[in-house]
Design a protein around this motif. Structure first.
Motif, PDB file in Angstrom:
ATOM      1  N   ASP A 122      -3.074  40.649  58.083  1.00  0.00           N
ATOM      2  CA  ASP A 122      -3.705  41.363  56.966  1.00  0.00           C
ATOM      3  C   ASP A 122      -3.799  42.858  57.238  1.00  0.00           C
ATOM      4  N   ARG A 123      -4.266  43.215  58.427  1.00  0.00           N
ATOM      5  CA  ARG A 123      -4.427  44.628  58.780  1.00  0.00           C
ATOM      6  C   ARG A 123      -3.076  45.325  58.881  1.00  0.00           C
ATOM      7  N   SER A 124      -2.121  44.628  59.472  1.00  0.00           N
ATOM      8  CA  SER A 124      -0.801  45.220  59.647  1.00  0.00           C
ATOM      9  C   SER A 124      -0.138  45.488  58.294  1.00  0.00           C
ATOM     10  N   LEU A 125      -0.240  44.522  57.386  1.00  0.00           N
ATOM     11  CA  LEU A 125       0.327  44.713  56.043  1.00  0.00           C
ATOM     12  C   LEU A 125      -0.447  45.782  55.269  1.00  0.00           C
ATOM     13  N   ALA A 126      -1.763  45.821  55.455  1.00  0.00           N
ATOM     14  CA  ALA A 126      -2.578  46.839  54.779  1.00  0.00           C
ATOM     15  C   ALA A 126      -2.196  48.241  55.238  1.00  0.00           C
ATOM     16  N   SER A 127      -1.788  48.370  56.502  1.00  0.00           N
ATOM     17  CA  SER A 127      -1.404  49.690  57.024  1.00  0.00           C
ATOM     18  C   SER A 127      -0.166  50.241  56.334  1.00  0.00           C
ATOM     19  N   ILE A 157     -12.481  45.407  43.917  1.00  0.00           N
ATOM     20  CA  ILE A 157     -11.411  44.454  43.597  1.00  0.00           C
ATOM     21  C   ILE A 157     -11.184  43.497  44.776  1.00  0.00           C
ATOM     22  N   ALA A 158     -11.143  44.056  45.980  1.00  0.00           N
ATOM     23  CA  ALA A 158     -10.956  43.229  47.176  1.00  0.00           C
ATOM     24  C   ALA A 158     -12.131  42.271  47.369  1.00  0.00           C
ATOM     25  N   LEU A 159     -13.353  42.761  47.122  1.00  0.00           N
ATOM     26  CA  LEU A 159     -14.550  41.923  47.271  1.00  0.00           C
ATOM     27  C   LEU A 159     -14.505  40.728  46.323  1.00  0.00           C
ATOM     28  N   ALA A 160     -14.144  40.973  45.064  1.00  0.00           N
ATOM     29  CA  ALA A 160     -14.055  39.890  44.080  1.00  0.00           C
ATOM     30  C   ALA A 160     -13.027  38.844  44.516  1.00  0.00           C
ATOM     31  N   ILE A 211       1.219  40.729  47.980  1.00  0.00           N
ATOM     32  CA  ILE A 211       1.091  42.172  48.205  1.00  0.00           C
ATOM     33  C   ILE A 211       2.091  42.953  47.352  1.00  0.00           C
ATOM     34  N   LYS A 212       3.225  42.331  47.038  1.00  0.00           N
ATOM     35  CA  LYS A 212       4.241  42.988  46.204  1.00  0.00           C
ATOM     36  C   LYS A 212       3.747  43.215  44.770  1.00  0.00           C
ATOM     37  N   TYR A 213       2.912  42.297  44.279  1.00  0.00           N
ATOM     38  CA  TYR A 213       2.464  42.358  42.886  1.00  0.00           C
ATOM     39  C   TYR A 213       1.036  42.894  42.728  1.00  0.00           C
ATOM     40  N   LEU A 214       0.178  42.626  43.732  1.00  0.00           N
ATOM     41  CA  LEU A 214      -1.244  42.984  43.596  1.00  0.00           C
ATOM     42  C   LEU A 214      -1.723  43.985  44.644  1.00  0.00           C
ATOM     43  N   GLY A 215      -0.858  44.407  45.548  1.00  0.00           N
ATOM     44  CA  GLY A 215      -1.270  45.370  46.572  1.00  0.00           C
ATOM     45  C   GLY A 215      -2.329  44.792  47.494  1.00  0.00           C
ATOM     46  N   HIS A 216      -3.354  45.599  47.797  1.00  0.00           N
ATOM     47  CA  HIS A 216      -4.399  45.152  48.724  1.00  0.00           C
ATOM     48  C   HIS A 216      -5.178  43.965  48.181  1.00  0.00           C
ATOM     49  N   ALA A 217      -5.285  43.840  46.863  1.00  0.00           N
ATOM     50  CA  ALA A 217      -5.976  42.697  46.261  1.00  0.00           C
ATOM     51  C   ALA A 217      -5.237  41.398  46.575  1.00  0.00           C
ATOM     52  N   GLY A 218      -3.917  41.482  46.678  1.00  0.00           N
ATOM     53  CA  GLY A 218      -3.115  40.314  47.009  1.00  0.00           C
ATOM     54  C   GLY A 218      -3.428  39.771  48.395  1.00  0.00           C
ATOM     55  N   LEU A 219      -3.717  40.680  49.348  1.00  0.00           N
ATOM     56  CA  LEU A 219      -4.076  40.262  50.704  1.00  0.00           C
ATOM     57  C   LEU A 219      -5.404  39.499  50.704  1.00  0.00           C
ATOM     58  N   ALA A 220      -6.363  39.994  49.938  1.00  0.00           N
ATOM     59  CA  ALA A 220      -7.671  39.334  49.849  1.00  0.00           C
ATOM     60  C   ALA A 220      -7.558  37.990  49.139  1.00  0.00           C
ATOM     61  N   LEU A 221      -6.784  37.962  48.052  1.00  0.00           N
ATOM     62  CA  LEU A 221      -6.620  36.725  47.287  1.00  0.00           C
ATOM     63  C   LEU A 221      -5.888  35.660  48.106  1.00  0.00           C
ATOM     64  N   ALA A 222      -4.923  36.065  48.895  1.00  0.00           N
ATOM     65  CA  ALA A 222      -4.196  35.126  49.755  1.00  0.00           C
ATOM     66  C   ALA A 222      -5.139  34.459  50.754  1.00  0.00           C
ATOM     67  N   THR A 223      -6.070  35.233  51.295  1.00  0.00           N
ATOM     68  CA  THR A 223      -7.058  34.698  52.230  1.00  0.00           C
ATOM     69  C   THR A 223      -7.896  33.617  51.561  1.00  0.00           C
ATOM     70  N   SER A 224      -8.330  33.875  50.326  1.00  0.00           N
ATOM     71  CA  SER A 224      -9.167  32.915  49.594  1.00  0.00           C
ATOM     72  C   SER A 224      -8.409  31.640  49.255  1.00  0.00           C
TER      73      SER A 224
END
Length: 512
Positions: free
Chosen positions: A245-250, A347-350, A397-410
């Motif tokens: 997650d952190r690596s992709l966020a970077s 957005i990430a929190l939601a 991450i391609k479609y939602l950016g950082h929100a995609g990383l958070a949503l993937a975790t959920s």
């Protein structure tokens, strides 16, 4: 009130205070540095010693508790203290070796955790890492002291280690603003050591005494190693998720690691207060019940623990989704943390909040399996969840950016919890699943109604009141208060059994 209930309430209060102080730490970081390169470098570096050894330390502490009960039951307290020191001394050697290797290979390590770091940001992260890497020695020893104190029935002291930890970090951040940014890393190293040193005197008071003893051929060490490898892999896959997650966020640019970290901290506040508290108290109890082969009480404890988590977390999750932006604004938006950072963090929190209930239940169910000395099932489920999380990360991450990383975790957490419930049924048969399903459906109905009322109330109050911090706080907490009343009223009306347990605990506390 039962000892478990007393311990849970006491630990919950202490943990809540510790988490509030933890938020002060995050506020200090975002206030001084905002969502910037130096903040990203610090967050990445501070996570390295934790992730490097947290998997090993967590695995050791998790398997330590049931083995300790076994040693104590069969060979007595003197032998169990000797076993504790054997684990302690092995940890000192192992963690020191890992710290030295981490110091030498700090730059490649940072690149693993944040593959897009370069230039000044990379240099800063490497410098921070080399200072803080030796903190993992104290992290490891702190886990063992925590486990020992929990076995002794002392849950409050382990819950208080966040006090000195957060105070030292806050001090380091504030002092670093005057020019020497490395002071922030030095303060964090001192903070890591304080967690172990704070617990040690209380462990001694509860019967622990140090013995310079090492025996890697000890039968209980061998048994522990057999259990620990699956736990290590199971915990490790969660750490790999964090690294990915952190690596992709970077790759998204400056500030995105800080944004995801801030959203995660808000979720962690809830998980730390309620889930970790319940899991910490129930795990030694479940281990003892399993060791005593008391299946009836074991099943009752499992069902009540799961339902308590469901009852508490589902409404918080719903509230976090509908009130994400005002919550982030109240907590973080000041200093260098601007309006744009607030919107992206909200957005990430939601997205993280969608899987909050799954994260909570996974913590409880993993402890259930560990208490049965089954460490393979959580490992397999965790590995599957990790694979799904990585695949979803790359896609979303391609479609939602950082929100995609958070949503993937959920999403991966939700799938993981379904698999764990299915595995538990195969393992022990009946575990109160009818009661759990009943509580979950009723809680969801109440939470949806609460969410609608909360959102409408917030909008109404925001329109009536003027713009400003106080007005925002009144709107937020007013809507939360009314939502809590609605939810409580509905779960009482729907006759959720665990409500009576919570009410009786509170009444007993007040009567005292």
């Amino acid at each position: 009130m039962s000892k478990v209930a007393k311990a849970t309430i006491g630990l919950m209060i202490v943990t809540m205070l510790s988490k509030v102080l933890g938020f002060s730490r995050e506020l200090a970081l975002t206030y001084v540095y905002g969502a910037t390169g130096p903040a990203d470098a610090y967050i990445t570096a501070v996570s390295i010693p934790t992730i490097l050894f947290a998997s090993v330390a967590t695995a050791l502490a998790t398997t330590f508790i049931p083995i300790f009960y076994e040693v104590d039951k069969i060979d007595g307290r003197e032998r169990s203290i000797k076993f504790t020191n054997n684990v302690f001394n092995i940890l000192v050697i192992l963690s020191t070796m890992i710290a030295i290797i981490g110091f030498i290979f700090a730059e490649p390590l940072v690149k693993v955790f944040a593959m897009n770091f370069s230039g000044e940001k990379l240099i800063l992260a490497v410098s921070f890492t080399r200072i803080m890497i030796f903190g993992l020695i104290f992290i490891a020893l702190s886990y063992i002291m925590t486990a020992y104190l929990q076995i002794s029935g002392n849950f409050t002291i382990p819950g208080m280690i966040g006090f000195p930890y957060n105070i030292f970090i806050i001090g380091g951040i504030i002092l670093s603003a005057n020019g020497n940014i490395n002071i922030m890393a030095i303060g964090t190293l001192i903070a890591m050591s304080s967690q172990f040193l704070f617990q040690l005197p209380f462990a001694i008071k509860n019967g622990y005494r140090y013995i310079p003893y090492i025996n890697i051929k000890d039968q209980y060490i061998k048994k522990m190693l057999g259990l620990i490898i699956p736990v290590f892999i199971g915990v490790g896959v969660n750490q790999i998720n964090s690294i990915v997650d952190r690596s992709l966020a970077s790759t998204l640019g400056d500030g995105f690691i800080t944004i995801l970290n801030s959203a995660n901290r808000l979720n962690g506040f809830v998980v730390g207060i309620f889930i970790v508290t319940i899991a910490s108290v129930i795990y030694p109890a479940l281990s003892k019940l399993s060791n005593d082969d008391d299946k009836e009480k074991f099943v009752t404890s499992v069902a009540q623990s799961v339902n308590t988590v469901v009852l508490l977390i589902i409404p918080i999750s719903a509230g976090a989704i509908v009130l994400a932006e005002p919550v982030v604004r109240i907590v973080f938006e000041r200093g260098a943390f601007d309006v744009e950072a607030t919107k992206m963090t909200a957005i990430a929190l939601a997205c993280y909040s969608i899987g909050m209930i799954a994260v909570g239940l996974r913590e409880i169910l993993n402890k259930v399996f560990y208490s049965l000395q089954d460490t393979k099932t959580p490992m397999i489920n965790g590995a599957l969840a990790m694979g799904m999380n990585i695949v979803l990360n790359i896609i979303l991450i391609k479609y939602l950016g950082h929100a995609g990383l958070a949503l993937a975790t959920s999403i991966s957490a939700l799938i993981c919890i379904v698999l764990l419930f299915r595995s538990l049924k195969k393992k022990i048969g009946y575990f109160g699943q009818d009661k759990i399903l009943n509580t979950m459906v009723k809680s969801l109905i109440a939470a949806v109604c609460m969410g609608i009322v909360t959102m409408l109330t917030y909008k109404l109050l925001s329109n009536v009141l003027d713009v400003g911090f106080i007005q925002e706080a009144v709107s937020l907490f007013g809507s939360i208060g009314l939502g809590a009343i609605v939810y409580t009223g509905l779960v009482v009306l729907l006759k959720v059994e665990e409500v009576n347990i919570v009410v009786n605990m509170v009444k007993s506390k007040l009567n005292r």
